[in-house]
Design a protein around this motif. Structure first.
Motif, PDB file in Angstrom:
ATOM      1  N   LYS A 139       0.698  -1.096  -0.010  1.00  0.00           N
ATOM      2  CA  LYS A 139       0.013  -0.405   0.414  1.00  0.00           C
ATOM      3  C   LYS A 139       0.865   1.255   0.484  1.00  0.00           C
ATOM      4  N   ALA A 142       2.407   1.469  -3.195  1.00  0.00           N
ATOM      5  CA  ALA A 142       1.694   1.668  -4.356  1.00  0.00           C
ATOM      6  C   ALA A 142       0.908   3.425  -4.412  1.00  0.00           C
ATOM      7  N   THR A 143       1.277   3.872  -3.145  1.00  0.00           N
ATOM      8  CA  THR A 143       0.728   5.147  -2.863  1.00  0.00           C
ATOM      9  C   THR A 143       1.800   6.188  -3.172  1.00  0.00           C
ATOM     10  N   ALA A 146       1.333   5.742  -7.243  1.00  0.00           N
ATOM     11  CA  ALA A 146      -0.022   6.146  -8.093  1.00  0.00           C
ATOM     12  C   ALA A 146      -0.131   7.538  -9.201  1.00  0.00           C
ATOM     13  N   SER A 147       1.006   8.457  -8.721  1.00  0.00           N
ATOM     14  CA  SER A 147       1.145   9.749  -9.320  1.00  0.00           C
ATOM     15  C   SER A 147       2.666   9.856 -10.111  1.00  0.00           C
ATOM     16  N   SER A 154       1.836   4.538 -12.997  1.00  0.00           N
ATOM     17  CA  SER A 154       0.508   5.301 -12.445  1.00  0.00           C
ATOM     18  C   SER A 154      -0.451   4.137 -12.137  1.00  0.00           C
ATOM     19  N   ALA A 155      -0.875   3.786 -13.726  1.00  0.00           N
ATOM     20  CA  ALA A 155      -2.444   3.057 -13.672  1.00  0.00           C
ATOM     21  C   ALA A 155      -1.888   1.714 -13.206  1.00  0.00           C
ATOM     22  N   GLN A 158      -2.673   2.592  -8.715  1.00  0.00           N
ATOM     23  CA  GLN A 158      -3.932   3.282  -8.912  1.00  0.00           C
ATOM     24  C   GLN A 158      -5.062   1.346  -8.957  1.00  0.00           C
ATOM     25  N   GLU A 159      -4.493   0.285  -9.253  1.00  0.00           N
ATOM     26  CA  GLU A 159      -5.419  -0.255  -9.572  1.00  0.00           C
ATOM     27  C   GLU A 159      -5.386  -1.442  -8.351  1.00  0.00           C
ATOM     28  N   LEU A 161      -4.380   0.193  -5.730  1.00  0.00           N
ATOM     29  CA  LEU A 161      -4.947   0.839  -4.350  1.00  0.00           C
ATOM     30  C   LEU A 161      -6.668   0.753  -4.603  1.00  0.00           C
ATOM     31  N   LYS A 162      -6.850   0.282  -5.443  1.00  0.00           N
ATOM     32  CA  LYS A 162      -8.419  -0.046  -5.724  1.00  0.00           C
ATOM     33  C   LYS A 162      -8.260  -1.560  -4.655  1.00  0.00           C
ATOM     34  N   GLU A 165      -8.448  -1.248  -1.705  1.00  0.00           N
ATOM     35  CA  GLU A 165      -9.859  -0.559  -0.992  1.00  0.00           C
ATOM     36  C   GLU A 165     -10.491  -1.450  -0.584  1.00  0.00           C
TER      37      GLU A 165
END
Length: 184
Positions: A139, A142-143, A146-147, A154-155, A158-159, A161-162, A165
């Motif tokens: 986590k 990935a955070t 993410a940018s 980045s993608a 973000q995936e 992190l999804k 979640e």
């Protein structure tokens, strides 16, 4: 013991760990596709696969590996599975896109039987196995990514992190299930 992986760096790391613990003489590594196991090995006593069978499909992996197992040989294979019919919509949607072939544990057991195995038992990994040394490490990384300026990096971040979640809100609706199987 034979270790199979299609990614040589993983096998190199295994070799280093085996040498560090003085068991290297007991392990032979093979950089190859798991689909090719029956072409290379026969009369295997045990196939152990954690989180990899999905690469070729759970049912396909079991069917392909069966000829390599000696009669009465064992397979221990983990597979991501639905543990509840009442999974949250977010979890269903996430896995419908990422792993549409995900099934209930009972359906995976039926597929194992159709492939010529007797199901001796199943064991679901505890939720803590997802968190400890996995999501708790993944986590923050990935955070940070993410940018990232590279859109692909980045993608992926973000995936990831999804996924985390979804996991945090899905309760016990899905998990990794180990299937202990014996070749008929």
């Amino acid at each position: 013991m034979h270790a199979v992986d299609s990614h040589q760096p993983f096998l190199d790391e295994l070799r280093r760990c085996a040498e560090d613990t003085d068991v290297a003489s007991r392990i032979q590594t093979h950089c190859m596709d798991m689909s090719d196991i029956p072409a290379v090995f026969s009369s295997i006593d045990l196939i152990w696969s954690e989180g990899a069978a999905y690469n070729i499909g759970f049912a396909d992996a079991l069917a392909r590996w069966a000829p390599a197992l000696r009669p009465g040989g064992f397979a221990v294979v983990s597979e991501l599975a639905w543990l509840s019919d009442a999974a949250p919509a977010a979890a269903r949607d996430f896995f419908r896109a990422g792993y549409p072939d995900m099934k209930q544990t009972s359906e995976n057991n039926r597929l194992a039987e159709l492939a010529g195995y007797r199901v001796l038992g199943t064991h679901t990994q505890p939720r803590a196995a997802w968190i400890d040394d996995y999501y708790e490490v993944l986590k923050p990384r990935a955070t940070t990514l993410a940018s990232h300026q590279d859109a692909a990096v980045s993608a992926l971040a973000q995936e990831t992190l999804k996924e985390i979640e979804v996991f945090e809100t899905a309760g016990d609706s899905y998990g990794y299930v180990f299937h202990l199987l014996q070749r008929s």
